[in-house]
Design an enzyme around this catalytic site. Structure first.
Site, mmCIF file in Angstrom:
data_model
loop_
_atom_site.group_PDB
_atom_site.id
_atom_site.type_symbol
_atom_site.label_atom_id
_atom_site.label_comp_id
_atom_site.label_asym_id
_atom_site.label_seq_id
_atom_site.Cartn_x
_atom_site.Cartn_y
_atom_site.Cartn_z
ATOM 1 N N GLU A 67 2.951 7.878 0.186
ATOM 2 C CA GLU A 67 4.006 8.490 1.018
ATOM 3 C C GLU A 67 4.592 9.731 0.351
ATOM 4 O O GLU A 67 4.893 10.726 1.007
ATOM 5 C CB GLU A 67 5.100 7.457 1.311
ATOM 6 N N HIS A 136 8.487 -5.100 5.906
ATOM 7 C CA HIS A 136 8.143 -4.205 7.010
ATOM 8 C C HIS A 136 9.194 -4.196 8.111
ATOM 9 O O HIS A 136 8.969 -3.608 9.154
ATOM 10 C CB HIS A 136 6.822 -4.634 7.664
#
Lengths: 334, 410, 81
Positions: A67, A136
């Site tokens: 990321e 998540h």
């Protein structure tokens, strides 16, 4: 056909976002999409399915699982004149890019003495309710709303899913769009000519007189359900979708609370240090003397999001809790 | 320093309205002084004080209805240095005092450790009413005192609707002409209040007290002859009523059989040395008050007549004293004037006995093999079987009978 | 003192004891203690008041003659001469 009735088409939240990306790609060649599995796989929530075939690998780019790297690349591209859309799989993983977002994207205009804007859009999934467990499922949009230098959007409706992206891309500064993962499958009618929407104003989704319920994202639908139930008990709730968490549209909810004299905030984030805390504080600052009872909040339980479905549902704000809380707050005397 | 609190003037009193202060800050008061007048369900009652000192501060103003236990005034004893007063009033609770007690008298710690009761909710100036900001603003605009409003919101918070309701009620009151709103409803409300008080006490009695009843007939001929002879010597103002003899006989008999004089409290029988007879006095407008005649056993017949006359007059005028409302140790009810033969009474809790007298009427009466016409009284005892048994009750009635038959013993 | 005066005095003191009673409706020969619900204490107070007002001693033995309005008037008239 009645001239006033606009033609609509049945669609989903996911398709509306895809349509927004497609439109942006077509309108502006500087726009491209990049992220993990957005190309061949079509995005882990299938948002970009079919786009690789339509626009090719130059503009629909799969990235390594890093990321920090691809958000940094997005910042560089934006500085270089492009209009990148960076997709991060979930908000939890955005933390790996937190340095890029906070220390670079958000500060660059300031650090460059106003020379360089960063016209970057980062989309990411947020929220719980799909049994994706504690790594998540969190809702950290409230955290990002803490940071000056960026905008934080939380589209809840098809219109916003369809219309916020173009406005975000047109913004000269970094914009983060948080898509609640439970909304992707949400179906509804969308005007065929739906397009860009403003990202500066909250929206009153339902008019009412007894209480203002302020919310955003997927919680909007729980609040609207609660408002329907409350109406049967003679309680008229005004529902406000914040839409943008940064900057907050103070005027919208303050004027509503000044009218109803009561405020409840429903926030899928954790309670402590949340956007609901910020809104509550601003209500005290702005309309304290209009309040007829304390501001209350319904937030997600302060635990890592459980995997088990019943525990996950118990941790999230729910319609019944909203109904009982509002009834207690309003307590109509006959 | 002492807190002078709204006393409980009967088992079921919850609140009363302070209607008049008889003292002002700075006044010296001594034990037994009447310092305030309150209006309870039972009527207007003069409140006596049991301290000696100086009235330091009046806390509850006239006209305010407050629950039993509310601090009405602060009384400082003469010895206390005055500079500590303010502090303690601000504190509201006498915590410092308890700490001193802890240090000086460690053996009393257990007794002292009872938690200090929270201040009653109505203290002027100290209570922070929960009022929503909007309601507070509105109340100020409408000039409404929020302390007079009952909150209806969550946690009893006073909200806008409550203030608006209070404003509306004030408007309504203004519209009703004074003549209509005055007399009648107050009288009706007073009646309803008294009925509620009687209802509560009597329900409790019937629910909790296992009554037993004993009855005897007493030849009153000689007692009444004595009374008539006595009254013949007296001017009309000094004449005695038969009730005086009955009260005196009850007191005498209670001295002989003390078990019937006292209370049943906390599963315990508590006999009393003082004999304070609660004397049932009916009111013309309906209802009943049972004020106490104190120390009946120690009063002469004439003193008793005077005490009874005074008490009846003050009861009917609605000017009773707090001690009279609270410390009766036994009850006497006499319904003979109305032609009732026999009274089966309901005990007034926490007392353990009630003596009932019916009519004195001429009857054929056989004694020592001779039939004659005598004036006969039916006397009954209703007693609490938890405290005494029939045997004790019978002893009491027997003793009372002897006194009434031999008046010289009274 | 006329019979009318006596009646006024009687009415005045009965009204004090039984303010709610309509004495005009009370028959002359009705038993006042029963009709007006006057107990022995009230009755004694009534006689004391009469005594104070017109100064006539009423022995206890004569109470029986004072049970009606006409009885009281007759009794008092006779003693005032």
């Amino acid at each position: 056909m009645n001239g006033k009735t606009r033609e609509t088409v049945k669609t989903t939240y996911r398709d509306a976002i895809r349509e927004a990306i497609r439109e942006a790609m077509r309108r502006d060649e500087r726009v491209f999409l990049m992220g993990e599995d957005v190309g061949r796989y079509g995005g882990c929530f299938a948002v970009s399915k079919g786009l690789l075939e339509e626009f090719g690998p130059e503009r629909i780019r799969d990235t390594p699982l890093s990321e920090s790297t691809f958000v940094g690349a997005g910042i560089g591209a934006a500085l270089g004149g492009m209009r990148p859309i960076v997709e991060i799989m979930t908000v939890n993983f955005s933390l790996l890019a937190a340095d890029q977002i906070l220390n670079t994207a958000a500060t660059y205009l300031h650090m460059s003495g106003g020379l360089f804007n960063v016209p970057l859009v980062i989309r990411m999934a947020t929220g719980g309710g799909k049994q994706l467990a504690a790594q998540h499922s969190h809702s950290l949009e409230g955290w990002y709303a803490h940071i000056p230098g960026i905008k934080v959007l939380t589209p809840a409706t098809l219109e916003d899913a369809r219309g916020m992206l173009w406005t975000a891309l047109a913004d000269p500064d970094p914009v983060l769009i948080f898509e609640n993962s439970t909304l992707y499958n949400r179906e509804g009618e969308l005007s065929v000519d739906a397009g860009a929407v403003d990202i500066d104003h909250a929206r009153i989704c339902r008019q009412g007189n007894d209480i203002t319920i302020i919310t955003y994202g997927a919680s909007l639908y729980k609040v609207l359900d609660a408002a329907d139930i409350l109406e049967k008990s003679g309680i008229s709730a005004e529902v406000i979708d914040l839409r943008t968490l940064r900057p907050l549209d103070d005027a919208a909810y303050l004027s509503s609370v000044a009218k109803t004299h009561r405020a409840l905030i429903v926030d899928e984030g954790w309670r402590s240090g949340s956007i609901s805390a910020e809104v509550s504080a601003r209500i005290m600052e702005g309309v304290f003397y209009e309040l007829d009872c304390p501001v209350e909040r319904i937030c997600t339980a302060e635990v890592p999001m459980p995997y088990a479905s019943h525990l996950e549902q118990a941790a999230l704000p729910q319609t019944e809790t909203i109904v009982t809380t509002v009834k207690r707050m309003v307590r109509k005397n006959g | 320093m002492a807190e002078f609190c709204m006393p409980s003037l009967g088992a079921d009193m919850k609140a009363a309205t302070l209607i008049e202060w008889k003292v002002k800050p700075g006044d010296f008061i001594k034990r037994g002084d009447i310092i305030a007048v309150v209006e309870a369900d039972k009527g207007i009652i003069e409140i006596e004080v049991f301290e000696e000192g100086v009235v330091d501060k009046i806390i509850v103003p006239e006209g305010k209805n407050v629950p039993v236990g509310t601090v009405l005034a602060i009384i400082s004893s003469m010895k206390e240095p005055s500079e500590t007063k303010e502090e303690k009033i601000v504190e509201g609770q006498v915590i410092e005092k308890k700490e001193t007690a802890l240090k000086l008298e460690p053996e009393k710690v257990l007794v002292q450790e009872k938690p200090v009761p929270p201040l009653p909710e109505v203290l002027e100036g100290k209570k922070h009413f929960k009022v929503s900001p909007l309601a507070r603003k509105l109340a100020e605009e409408l000039n409404i005192d929020v302390s007079t409003i009952q909150g209806s919101g969550a946690d009893g918070i006073i909200n806008r609707a409550d203030v608006e309701k209070a404003a509306k009620e004030r408007e309504l009151k203004k519209k009703i002409p004074v003549t209509e709103k005055a007399k009648m409803p107050k009288e009706v409300e007073y009646q309803a209040g008294m009925r509620r008080a009687i209802a509560a006490a009597m329900s409790r009695s019937n629910r909790d007290i296992p009554h037993y009843y004993l009855e005897t007939r007493i030849d009153m001929t000689r007692a009444l002859q004595w009374l008539e002879a006595e009254n013949q010597k007296r001017s009309i103002k000094e004449r005695l009523l038969p009730a005086v003899l009955l009260l005196k006989a009850v007191a005498r008999a209670l001295k002989d059989v003390p078990g019937l004089n006292g209370y049943w409290i906390d599963e315990r029988h508590q006999m009393k040395d003082e004999i304070h007879i609660g004397f049932a006095i009916s009111l013309r407008q309906g209802g009943l008050v049972v004020p106490a005649i104190h120390n009946v056993d120690k009063k002469s017949i004439d003193e008793l007549m005077a005490a009874m006359s005074d008490l009846i007059a003050r009861t009917r005028a609605g000017r009773l004293r707090s001690s009279e409302m609270t410390d009766a140790t036994v009850t006497v009810t006499s319904l003979g004037d109305l032609g009732v033969e026999t009274v089966y009474g309901v005990i007034y809790p926490p007392q353990v006995a009630l003596v009932g007298f019916g009519r004195i009427s001429e009857m054929p009466w056989a004694e020592n093999g001779m039939l004659g016409i005598r004036r006969i009284l039916s006397a009954t005892l209703a007693a609490d079987h938890r405290a005494t048994d029939g045997n004790r009750g019978a002893q009491f009635l027997g003793s009372m009978k002897r006194y009434l038959q031999e008046v010289s013993m009274l | 003192m006329t019979e009318k005066n006596i009646r006024e005095i009687i009415n005045k003191h009965l009204t004090k004891i039984a303010p709610e009673a309509d004495l005009g409706e009370l028959p002359e020969n009705a038993n006042i203690r029963e009709e007006l619900d006057i107990d022995s204490y009230d009755f004694l107070q009534f006689l004391i008041a009469i005594n104070e007002e017109i100064g006539i001693e009423i022995p206890e033995a004569d109470y029986g003659k004072l049970s009606t309005i006409e009885g009281i008037i007759r009794y008092l008239s006779a003693r005032m001469g």
